[in-house]
Enzyme design. Structure first.
Site, short mmCIF file in Angstrom:
data_model
loop_
_atom_site.label_atom_id
_atom_site.label_comp_id
_atom_site.label_asym_id
_atom_site.label_seq_id
_atom_site.Cartn_x
_atom_site.Cartn_y
_atom_site.Cartn_z
CG ASN A 163 37.29 45.42 40.89
OD1 ASN A 163 36.78 44.93 41.90
ND2 ASN A 163 38.41 44.95 40.39
CD GLU A 261 41.42 38.61 43.92
OE1 GLU A 261 42.45 39.30 43.68
OE2 GLU A 261 40.30 38.87 43.46
CB CYS A 295 42.64 42.04 40.90
SG CYS A 295 41.63 42.90 42.06
CD GLU A 469 37.66 34.89 46.33
OE1 GLU A 469 36.93 35.22 47.26
OE2 GLU A 469 37.91 35.62 45.37
#
Ligand code: SIN
Length: 492
Positions: A163, A261, A295, A469
């Protein structure tokens, strides 16, 4: 299968179809290949080499042998190379965006934004690498001194999603390289071309051989080699919770550090004191970015009952203006979904909501242009039991739940095993703090639907992941803290 659609580029050398191992462009050892298609047209845009287990092992071995000299370079020298990489990325933004849109589908404007966002991680960490400070600790024994240093963890690996084919690589490789670690990247098989183009630019920027490798291939083969390797000391993964759990379990055998993640189920709450226009813009940004395939997408939209009808009217006006089409067309704001499975999932969520009493306000079907395009959809009367409330839809479906009180909104928002992002809209300062502290998510957007920035920490709680991150925290995933205890010092 022959290539049937050409990606027009100013620099065609950015388009690669082989593996990047040990600083060389190489076909796979058994010559196997995978087809990459444009989800907007279904046409073949590339045929890319698929790594064998042997190829993966070669990448690991070479990264291992390259590690020491990269780690021993000064952070200033590494930063110089990384800044070259950052600048080359910006210089090629148009080509990189065309490659990204062609393989992933998102509109060109979003693809450009992704490249610039991704480049930001390379620049930010190039600088952060110079600030990897240790500490001195007041001693506990006369003649002894205590201190810590932070050292690169070793060879690292990244498994990245389709994505955000560019930014999720930069978000991992930026801190890994800045910390002094080589990184082996396995991009999604649907979208390997952006990763390979990034490797072309890394090579041009002067990243030494073996410090960055890109291996496309079967997730089971590559994942298996990565997780079982004792050379690879850290794995950073972005993808589904299901796969993340499996990778964590597989990494246990070599006690690797993992940064995960994973999936989300973000609530977006609109309180009665919200600025309605701001809230609608927030829903468009958060729910419909990348056609709902992020997400951090708002998955459950909670609206307080006293402003429900006013909000829905404004939302309909905004969603009706979204233009579905090929991302390469300038006026497109909603590209295709990645594949048929994605369409099936969105449609299953729509049917489930409607059969449970949901009210279809807009969309609810495939777009008339065919392919994997789905109409931007609004359903009201949604309740907590419906699939759209319980699972990440990953598509352009806005399901709206009506609520009465702040307590009820917080209860519904937190009633999920996931905790990646959450959003709320309010103009009340007290509520801003109360709700911000009460929501169970790693990232909270308040009066905004866009929260991503390289200088801020991104990551989930609960089953949405471990680690962070971006920001000064993101580099810790690639570092070890070493404690030095120096004794026998003469005191005068
Ligand atoms: C994601 O969907 O995981 C990334 C979203 C972002 O970085 O904005």
């Amino acid at each position: 299968m022959p290539v049937t659609e050409k990606i027009e580029l100013q620099d065609p050398t950015l388009l690669r179809d082989s593996l990047f191992i040990a600083g060389e462009w190489t076909p796979s050892s058994d010559d196997s290949r995978t087809v990459v298609t444009n989800p907007a047209t279904g046409q073949v845009i590339a045929e890319v080499s698929m790594a064998t287990a042997e190829d993966v092992q070669r990448a690991i071995n070479f990264a291992d042998s390259a590690f020491k000299s990269w780690a021993q370079m000064t952070a200033i020298a590494r930063a110089k190379i990384m800044r070259n990489w950052f600048q080359l990325t910006l210089d090629n933004v148009e080509d990189l965006a065309r490659i990204l849109t062609s393989e992933q589908g998102k509109p060109l404007a979003e693809a450009r934004a992704e490249i610039i966002y991704g480049a930001g991680f390379i620049e930010w960490y190039a600088e952060e690498g110079k600030r990897l400070y240790g500490e001195t600790i007041p001693t506990n024994v006369v003649g002894r001194r205590l201190l810590t240093i932070r050292q690169p963890i070793g060879v690292t690996a990244a498994i990245t999603p389709w994505n955000f084919p560019m930014a999720m690589i930069a978000r991992k490789a930026g801190p890994a390289l800045a910390a002094g670690c080589p990184m082996i990247i396995k991009p999604a098989t649907d979208t390997p071309l952006s990763a390979l183009a990034m490797a072309v630019l890394a090579e041009r920027a002067g990243v030494p051989k073996g410090i960055l490798s890109v291996i496309v291939g079967n997730p089971k083969i590559i994942g298996g080699k990565i997780t079982s390797s004792s050379v690879i000391r850290a794995l950073s993964f972005t993808g589904s919770t299901e796969v993340g759990k499996k990778l964590m379990a597989d990494c246990a055998g070599t006690v690797k550090k993992v940064a995960m993640e994973l999936g989300g189920n973000a609530p977006l709450i609109v309180f009665d004191d919200a600025d309605i226009e701001l809230a609608v813009n927030g829903v468009i940004a958060s729910k419909f970015r990348n056609s709902g395939q992020t997400c951090v997408c708002a998955n459950r939209i909670l609206v307080q009952s006293s402003i429900h009808n006013e909000f829905i009217e404004a939302l309909i006006n905004a969603v009706a203006q979204l233009k579905v089409g090929n991302g390469l067309n300038d006026d497109t704001s909603q590209g295709p979904l990645i594949n048929e499975m994605a369409i099936d999932k969105v449609h299953a969520h729509v049917e489930d909501a409607l059969s449970g009493g949901g009210k279809l306000i807009l969309g609810g079907k495939r777009a008339s242009i065919g392919g994997t395009f789905y109409e931007p959809t609004i359903i009201t009367n949604v309740n907590e039991d419906m699939l759209v409330s319980r699972e990440e839809t990953f598509g352009p479906l806005a399901g709206v739940i009506k609520f009465e009180t702040e307590e009820e909104a917080i209860r519904i928002a937190n009633a999920t095993p996931f905790g990646l992002a959450a959003y709320f809209f309010t103009s009340d300062l007290g509520r801003t703090w109360r709700v911000g502290e009460a929501l169970e998510a790693g990232v909270i957007g308040i009066n905004t639907g866009l929260i991503s920035y390289e200088g801020a920490p991104f990551g989930g709680i609960k089953e949405s992941g471990v680690g962070r991150e971006g920001s000064l925290h993101g580099i810790d995933e690639f570092l070890e803290i070493k404690y030095l205890c120096i004794d026998g010092l003469t005191e005068k």
